[in-house]
Design a protein around this motif. Structure first.
Motif, short mmCIF file in Angstrom:
data_model
loop_
_atom_site.label_atom_id
_atom_site.label_comp_id
_atom_site.label_asym_id
_atom_site.label_seq_id
_atom_site.Cartn_x
_atom_site.Cartn_y
_atom_site.Cartn_z
N GLN A 1 0.83 -1.21 0.00
CA GLN A 1 0.00 0.00 0.00
C GLN A 1 0.86 1.26 0.00
OE1 GLN A 1 -2.85 -0.19 3.20
NE2 GLN A 1 -3.81 -2.06 2.42
N ALA A 2 1.94 1.22 0.77
CA ALA A 2 2.84 2.38 0.82
C ALA A 2 3.49 2.64 -0.54
CB ALA A 2 3.90 2.17 1.89
N LEU A 3 3.90 1.58 -1.22
CA LEU A 3 4.53 1.74 -2.53
C LEU A 3 3.52 2.19 -3.58
CD1 LEU A 3 6.93 -1.35 -2.59
CD2 LEU A 3 7.57 1.06 -2.41
N GLU A 4 2.29 1.69 -3.49
CA GLU A 4 1.25 2.14 -4.42
C GLU A 4 1.03 3.64 -4.30
OE1 GLU A 4 -1.70 -1.72 -5.02
OE2 GLU A 4 -2.12 -0.30 -3.42
N GLN A 5 0.98 4.13 -3.06
CA GLN A 5 0.77 5.56 -2.85
C GLN A 5 1.98 6.38 -3.28
OE1 GLN A 5 -0.22 5.87 1.31
NE2 GLN A 5 -2.12 4.72 1.08
N ARG A 6 3.17 5.85 -3.02
CA ARG A 6 4.40 6.59 -3.32
C ARG A 6 4.70 6.62 -4.81
NH1 ARG A 6 8.59 8.42 -4.79
NH2 ARG A 6 10.56 8.69 -3.62
N LEU A 7 4.43 5.51 -5.52
CA LEU A 7 4.85 5.39 -6.92
C LEU A 7 3.68 5.40 -7.92
CD1 LEU A 7 7.61 2.67 -6.42
CD2 LEU A 7 7.95 5.13 -6.79
N GLY A 8 2.45 5.30 -7.42
CA GLY A 8 1.30 5.37 -8.30
C GLY A 8 1.11 4.16 -9.18
N LEU A 9 1.56 2.99 -8.73
CA LEU A 9 1.43 1.75 -9.49
C LEU A 9 0.74 0.70 -8.63
CD1 LEU A 9 4.99 1.49 -11.06
CD2 LEU A 9 2.90 2.05 -12.28
N PRO A 10 -0.05 -0.19 -9.25
CA PRO A 10 -0.63 -1.29 -8.47
C PRO A 10 0.46 -2.24 -7.99
CG PRO A 10 -0.98 -1.66 -10.81
CD PRO A 10 -0.39 -0.28 -10.68
N ALA A 11 0.25 -2.83 -6.83
CA ALA A 11 1.29 -3.70 -6.25
C ALA A 11 0.66 -4.98 -5.71
CB ALA A 11 2.04 -2.98 -5.14
N TRP A 12 1.37 -6.08 -5.90
CA TRP A 12 0.97 -7.38 -5.37
C TRP A 12 2.09 -7.90 -4.46
CZ3 TRP A 12 -0.86 -5.53 -9.87
CH2 TRP A 12 -2.23 -5.74 -10.16
N PHE A 13 1.75 -8.83 -3.58
CA PHE A 13 2.75 -9.36 -2.66
C PHE A 13 2.55 -10.86 -2.47
CE2 PHE A 13 -0.89 -8.20 -0.05
CZ PHE A 13 -1.04 -9.29 0.80
N GLY A 14 3.59 -11.52 -1.95
CA GLY A 14 3.50 -12.94 -1.65
C GLY A 14 4.62 -13.36 -0.71
N ASN A 15 4.43 -14.49 -0.07
CA ASN A 15 5.48 -15.07 0.77
C ASN A 15 6.69 -15.41 -0.08
OD1 ASN A 15 6.52 -18.08 1.58
ND2 ASN A 15 6.39 -16.73 3.35
N ASP A 16 7.88 -15.17 0.45
CA ASP A 16 9.09 -15.36 -0.36
C ASP A 16 9.32 -16.81 -0.76
OD1 ASP A 16 9.71 -16.13 2.25
OD2 ASP A 16 11.52 -14.89 2.40
N GLY A 17 9.05 -17.75 0.14
CA GLY A 17 9.24 -19.16 -0.21
C GLY A 17 8.28 -19.63 -1.28
N VAL A 18 7.01 -19.24 -1.15
CA VAL A 18 6.01 -19.60 -2.16
C VAL A 18 6.35 -18.93 -3.49
CG1 VAL A 18 3.58 -19.46 -2.79
CG2 VAL A 18 4.22 -20.00 -0.43
N ALA A 19 6.79 -17.67 -3.42
CA ALA A 19 7.16 -16.95 -4.65
C ALA A 19 8.32 -17.66 -5.36
CB ALA A 19 7.54 -15.51 -4.32
N ALA A 20 9.33 -18.08 -4.58
CA ALA A 20 10.47 -18.78 -5.19
C ALA A 20 10.02 -20.08 -5.85
CB ALA A 20 11.53 -19.04 -4.14
N ALA A 21 9.11 -20.80 -5.18
CA ALA A 21 8.60 -22.05 -5.76
C ALA A 21 7.83 -21.78 -7.05
CB ALA A 21 7.72 -22.78 -4.75
N LEU A 22 7.02 -20.72 -7.06
CA LEU A 22 6.29 -20.37 -8.28
C LEU A 22 7.25 -20.01 -9.41
CD1 LEU A 22 3.34 -18.21 -6.87
CD2 LEU A 22 3.17 -20.42 -8.03
N GLY A 23 8.32 -19.31 -9.06
CA GLY A 23 9.32 -19.00 -10.08
C GLY A 23 9.89 -20.25 -10.70
N GLU A 24 10.20 -21.24 -9.87
CA GLU A 24 10.75 -22.49 -10.39
C GLU A 24 9.72 -23.26 -11.19
OE1 GLU A 24 13.82 -23.59 -10.37
OE2 GLU A 24 14.64 -21.96 -9.15
N VAL A 25 8.45 -23.24 -10.75
CA VAL A 25 7.39 -23.94 -11.47
C VAL A 25 7.20 -23.35 -12.86
CG1 VAL A 25 4.88 -24.27 -11.56
CG2 VAL A 25 6.12 -24.78 -9.47
#
Length: 312
Positions: free
Chosen positions: A94-118
């Motif tokens: 939310q802070a980055l969306e307000q600061r930079l004016g772009l939509p932002a998504w988030f995720g747990n780092d371990g799950v994100a790394a697994a998705l990257g590998e998948v």
């Protein structure tokens, strides 16, 4: 082609990069993580990394991979994340969306790394595997039929909390307490009068015949093998994929785990499982969390298209 600017916030470093929809990492960098930064200062640091890297050419969205479990509706870390305490003090997206004016998504780092590998790495050829990320902490994800297994509210698995023995006081010892990078260095320091070294140096010393280094690495690998064995026995996995900073040891790490694993795995399952290093290295989290943002952008476009069609 759409692009996402992604951050992967860890206990020792903040990785960042510009990701294309086809998984190409167009720009990337890394800065040390400053544990004492307050929430507002961390947000400003990330915003400046984006601005300096992009130099006026905006991405379509932002994505943030971070440790622990963040509330799905706010992005505030409410469980875990002890290595990055500032994330408990506000919503970084939310802070980055307000600061930079772009939509932002988030995720747990371990799950994100697994998705990257998948989607872009070792997991493209696997249906059932576990990614174990070993760094300042221990995390990861379970992938079944190409999808991460998470709680109903989005809570990621807590692989670092798997109990792999007892400490000197007889209390349960977690995988993170036994096999993280700090645990490995502490085990070495307890056996020698030498100052703590890096994990890379520890493996180099072990290869050169340093018995204390070998013992510290063996304890780490035994913990990983024990946790991996329990997961293989329960889930009949095809592979254990190792990521995080410690995985940079490569074959020196996987060789030891392969040797230890049969003691903890049912023989017929042990014969079929592979132990491998994540193909994407430290970029897996960036690519995985960026893929969540691309999905979000596509869903938003679809929703706008449906609304416009209904209106016409």
């Amino acid at each position: 082609m759409k692009t996402v600017f992604a951050f992967d916030i860890g206990g020792t470093a903040v990785k960042f990069g510009l990701v294309a929809e086809d998984g190409r990492l167009l720009k990337q960098g890394e800065v040390p993580f400053e544990r004492d930064l307050a929430f507002a200062a961390l947000c400003e640091q990330l915003a400046r990394l984006y601005e300096d890297t992009m130099a006026g050419s905006p991405a379509d969205a932002l994505a943030v991979a971070m440790p622990g479990f963040a509330a799905p509706d706010s992005g505030v870390v409410i469980d875990g994340g002890g290595n990055v305490p500032a994330l408990r003090d506000g919503s970084i997206t939310q802070a980055l969306e307000q600061r930079l004016g772009l939509p932002a998504w988030f995720g747990n780092d371990g799950v994100a790394a697994a998705l990257g590998e998948v989607r872009y790495g070792a997991g493209q050829r696997l249906n059932r595997f576990v990614l174990i990320t070993i760094g300042t902490g221990v995390g990861g994800a379970v992938i079944i039929d190409g999808q991460p297994i998470i709680g109903r509210n989005g809570h990621p698995p807590e692989l670092g909390a798997i109990v792999v023995g007892n400490d000197d006081a007889g209390e349960p010892l977690s995988l993170e307490a036994r096999s993280s990078a700090p645990a490995m260095l502490q085990a070495y320091a307890c056996q020698t009068d030498a100052a703590a070294v890096s994990v890379r140096q520890l493996f180099e010393q072990a290869e050169a015949g340093d018995a204390a280094a070998e013992a510290a690495i063996d304890a780490t690998c035994r913990g990983i093998a024990q946790a991996a064995g329990a997961l293989i026995n329960a889930l009949m996995l095809e592979a254990i994929v190792l990521g995080g900073g410690v995985s940079g040891a490569g074959e020196a790490l996987t060789r030891r785990i392969r040797m230890l694993l049969p003691a903890y795995v049912w023989p017929s399952l042990a014969a079929k499982v592979d132990i491998r290093i994540a193909e994407l290295g430290n970029t897996a989290g960036l690519l995985g969390v960026a893929s969540l943002a691309f999905e979000g952008l596509a869903a938003s476009t679809h929703a706008r298209g449906a609304w416009q069609a209904a209106k016409s």
